[in-house]
Design an enzyme around this catalytic site. Structure first.
Site, PDB file in Angstrom:
ATOM      1  N   HIS A   1       3.405  44.258 -19.004  1.00  0.00           N
ATOM      2  CA  HIS A   1       2.728  45.450 -19.531  1.00  0.00           C
ATOM      3  C   HIS A   1       3.637  46.035 -20.620  1.00  0.00           C
ATOM      4  O   HIS A   1       4.865  45.932 -20.516  1.00  0.00           O
ATOM      5  CB  HIS A   1       2.605  46.580 -18.510  1.00  0.00           C
ATOM      6  CG  HIS A   1       1.925  46.284 -17.218  1.00  0.00           C
ATOM      7  ND1 HIS A   1       2.523  45.650 -16.173  1.00  0.00           N
ATOM      8  CD2 HIS A   1       0.690  46.618 -16.778  1.00  0.00           C
ATOM      9  CE1 HIS A   1       1.694  45.587 -15.142  1.00  0.00           C
ATOM     10  NE2 HIS A   1       0.563  46.166 -15.475  1.00  0.00           N
TER      11      HIS A   1
ATOM     12  N   ASP B   1       6.550  48.054 -19.268  1.00  0.00           N
ATOM     13  CA  ASP B   1       7.643  47.337 -18.589  1.00  0.00           C
ATOM     14  C   ASP B   1       8.765  47.000 -19.549  1.00  0.00           C
ATOM     15  O   ASP B   1       9.897  46.799 -19.139  1.00  0.00           O
ATOM     16  CB  ASP B   1       7.182  45.967 -18.039  1.00  0.00           C
ATOM     17  CG  ASP B   1       5.918  46.024 -17.228  1.00  0.00           C
ATOM     18  OD1 ASP B   1       5.667  47.062 -16.604  1.00  0.00           O
ATOM     19  OD2 ASP B   1       5.184  45.004 -17.219  1.00  0.00           O
TER      20      ASP B   1
ATOM     21  N   HIS C   1      -5.520  42.178  -3.329  1.00  0.00           N
ATOM     22  CA  HIS C   1      -6.670  43.018  -3.674  1.00  0.00           C
ATOM     23  C   HIS C   1      -7.927  42.512  -2.967  1.00  0.00           C
ATOM     24  O   HIS C   1      -8.758  43.312  -2.512  1.00  0.00           O
ATOM     25  CB  HIS C   1      -6.914  43.010  -5.182  1.00  0.00           C
ATOM     26  CG  HIS C   1      -5.790  43.587  -5.985  1.00  0.00           C
ATOM     27  ND1 HIS C   1      -5.837  43.658  -7.358  1.00  0.00           N
ATOM     28  CD2 HIS C   1      -4.605  44.132  -5.633  1.00  0.00           C
ATOM     29  CE1 HIS C   1      -4.715  44.222  -7.817  1.00  0.00           C
ATOM     30  NE2 HIS C   1      -3.961  44.500  -6.789  1.00  0.00           N
TER      31      HIS C   1
ATOM     32  N   ASP D   1       2.422  43.758  -2.127  1.00  0.00           N
ATOM     33  CA  ASP D   1       2.855  42.772  -3.128  1.00  0.00           C
ATOM     34  C   ASP D   1       3.990  41.873  -2.654  1.00  0.00           C
ATOM     35  O   ASP D   1       5.002  41.711  -3.353  1.00  0.00           O
ATOM     36  CB  ASP D   1       3.253  43.477  -4.441  1.00  0.00           C
ATOM     37  CG  ASP D   1       2.034  44.020  -5.193  1.00  0.00           C
ATOM     38  OD1 ASP D   1       0.970  43.389  -5.138  1.00  0.00           O
ATOM     39  OD2 ASP D   1       2.158  45.081  -5.838  1.00  0.00           O
TER      40      ASP D   1
HETATM   41  C1  XUL Z   1      -1.793  46.484  -9.371  1.00  0.00           C
HETATM   42  C2  XUL Z   1      -1.762  45.177 -10.057  1.00  0.00           C
HETATM   43  C3  XUL Z   1      -1.314  45.186 -11.482  1.00  0.00           C
HETATM   44  C4  XUL Z   1      -2.066  44.238 -12.364  1.00  0.00           C
HETATM   45  C5  XUL Z   1      -1.696  44.356 -13.825  1.00  0.00           C
HETATM   46  O1  XUL Z   1      -2.133  46.400  -8.037  1.00  0.00           O
HETATM   47  O2  XUL Z   1      -2.057  44.148  -9.479  1.00  0.00           O
HETATM   48  O3  XUL Z   1       0.047  44.913 -11.507  1.00  0.00           O
HETATM   49  O4  XUL Z   1      -1.844  42.921 -11.978  1.00  0.00           O
HETATM   50  O5  XUL Z   1      -1.828  45.644 -14.312  1.00  0.00           O
HETATM   51 CO    CO Z   2      -2.105  42.121 -10.023  1.00  0.00          CO
END
Ligand code: XUL
Ligand code: CO
Length: 433
Positions: A99, A102, A269, A307
């Site tokens: 991003h 970052d 997700h 994560d």
């Molecule tokens: C958030 C997520 C992000 C996206 C990119 O849960 O997965 O890191 O992958 O913005």
């Molecule tokens: Co992601």
């Protein structure tokens, strides 16, 4: 080269009997799987944010990592990039992802943000030309800064929409300049906290226009990569508009974008949305919108987006089975949107996390390929629908209720239930994973 990873060798394949922590046991980039190199199947990417920008905080405690590149200057940002490219080289990964926020310090204005970003993009380009990995995808962080607290494209304030649009333009330019294979949009705060202050119809229109402008700009600049949306059902907002693959597909259809945009599907997700990872992958494949994956799981007890790096071969095997069935990745790949645990302070922890994850994915890919080549799963699926291959069955789909009713009566059709063979198929899968 920096001295951050001093003493850590480049990771090589040593085979399953190796006892070396700093070696792959299963990931062998040149090994052929179904006629294609393993590296070209998996297309691994290391993410910038969790590895190099996250300070190790959780809701109850702040920073645990003390990294020499933490700071707000361009010098810090360049040191961060140098360490990141050292890590990419040690791991031998073909791709990375980032991003804007970052990689560059936050400026006082959009213009300063863009100047900072472009300077780092030049720095990246030099590393990439010197043999560094390619860019799997770039993206804009439209969720961390306080200006985005009520959303970016869906914000009630049009100035926030404008700032977000300008920022996405600058990030698409950066991704294009670096030869990125995809551009990702994760709607970080595109959702709501309370319906009491939210105009759903207006926010959906704004999001639709925003994504249409992204697609238009892609064509205008000749970006050949794929635009990807990453679904997520909640967190940070109570309800995120890009809930899951099915929801995003409906949104794309509504705005005529279903042939322009594909999905970046993240395992964690999918599970937050009440699905399995393979469900989301299979559904996206069936709709022709399977793009790329974020291969990171959540902790099953805590039920939140933690994560973690992948460490479960059977789960990963079922995911790659869907990817291989769909013909494999095109511009997509396997991004580890995964982070260390906050007690994992040592430089080697960053390396070992990826070594383990890459090995788990390699095992999963090999198991998936073996299942596909064995063919019994696909044969069982075909046999289950075999009746539909008959002419009468096909003709019925173009028919109507009266005609069908007449045929059922005339031929005395009286269907007899048949086993779905669920357990037999699970037993078959367990011979491969
Ligand atoms: C958030 C997520 C992000 C996206 C990119 O849960 O997965 O890191 O992958 O913005
Ligand atoms: Co992601």
């Amino acid at each position: 080269m920096t001295d951050f990873f001093d003493g850590i060798p480049a990771i090589r394949y040593e085979g399953p009997d190796s006892d070396n922590d700093f070696a792959f046991r299963h990931y062998n980039p040149d090994e052929e799987v179904m006629g294609k190199r393993m590296e070209d199947h998996l297309r691994f990417a290391v993410c910038y944010w969790h590895n190099f920008a996250w300070p190790g905080g959780d809701p109850f405690g702040g920073q645990t990592f003390l990294r020499p590149w933490f700071g707000d200057t361009m010098e810090h940002a360049k040191l961060k990039a140098d360490v990141a490219f050292d890590m990419f080289r040690i791991l031998g990964v073909p791709f990375f992802c980032f991003h804007d926020a970052d990689v560059r310090p936050e400026g006082a204005s959009f213009a300063e943000n863009t100047r900072n970003l472009n300077e780092i993009v030049d720095h990246f380009a030099a590393h990439m030309e010197a043999g560094g990995p390619q860019l799997l995808w770039g993206t804009a962080n439209l969720f961390s800064n306080r200006r985005y607290m009520a959303g970016a494209a869906t914000n009630p304030d049009p100035d926030v929409f404008a700032f977000a649009a300008a920022t996405v333009k600058s990030c698409m330019d950066a991704t294009h300049r670096l030869g990125g294979q995809n551009y990702v949009l994760w709607g970080g705060r595109e959702g709501y906290e309370t319906l009491l202050n939210t105009d759903l119809a207006r926010e959906a229109e704004q999001a639709g226009r925003f994504l249409s402008m992204v697609v238009d700009y892609k064509h205008k600049i000749g970006f050949k990569g794929t635009i990807l949306v990453e679904p997520k059902p909640q967190e940070p907002t109570k309800h995120q508009y890009d809930y899951d693959v099915a929801t995003v597909y409906g949104f794309l259809r509504r705005f005529g974008l279903e042939n322009e945009v594909k999905m970046n599907i993240e395992q964690g997700h999918a599970i937050l949305a009440g699905h399995s990872f393979e469900h989301e992958l299979a559904l996206a494949a069936s709709l022709g919108i399977l793009g790329s994956i974020d291969m990171n799981r959540n902790d099953y007890q805590c039920g939140w987006d933690t994560d973690h790096f992948p460490n479960n071969t059977p789960e990963v095997a079922l995911a790659y089975y869907e990817v291989l069935r769909a013909g494999g990745f095109d511009t997509g790949g396997t991004n580890f949107d995964a982070k260390l645990r906050r007690q994992s302070l040592d430089p080697e922890d960053l390396i070992l996390a990826h070594v383990g994850a890459m090995d788990v994915c390699a095992r999963g890919l090999k198991a998936a390929a073996a299942m596909l080549q064995d063919g019994r799963l696909e044969e069982a699926r075909r046999a289950r629908y075999a009746g539909w291959e008959q002419d009468a069955a096909q003709a019925m789909l173009g028919s109507d209720l009266e005609t069908i009713a007449a045929r059922v009566e005339a031929e005395d059709i009286n269907p007899q239930p048949r086993s779905g063979k669920h357990e037999k198929l699970e037993n078959l899968v367990n011979r491969f994973v």
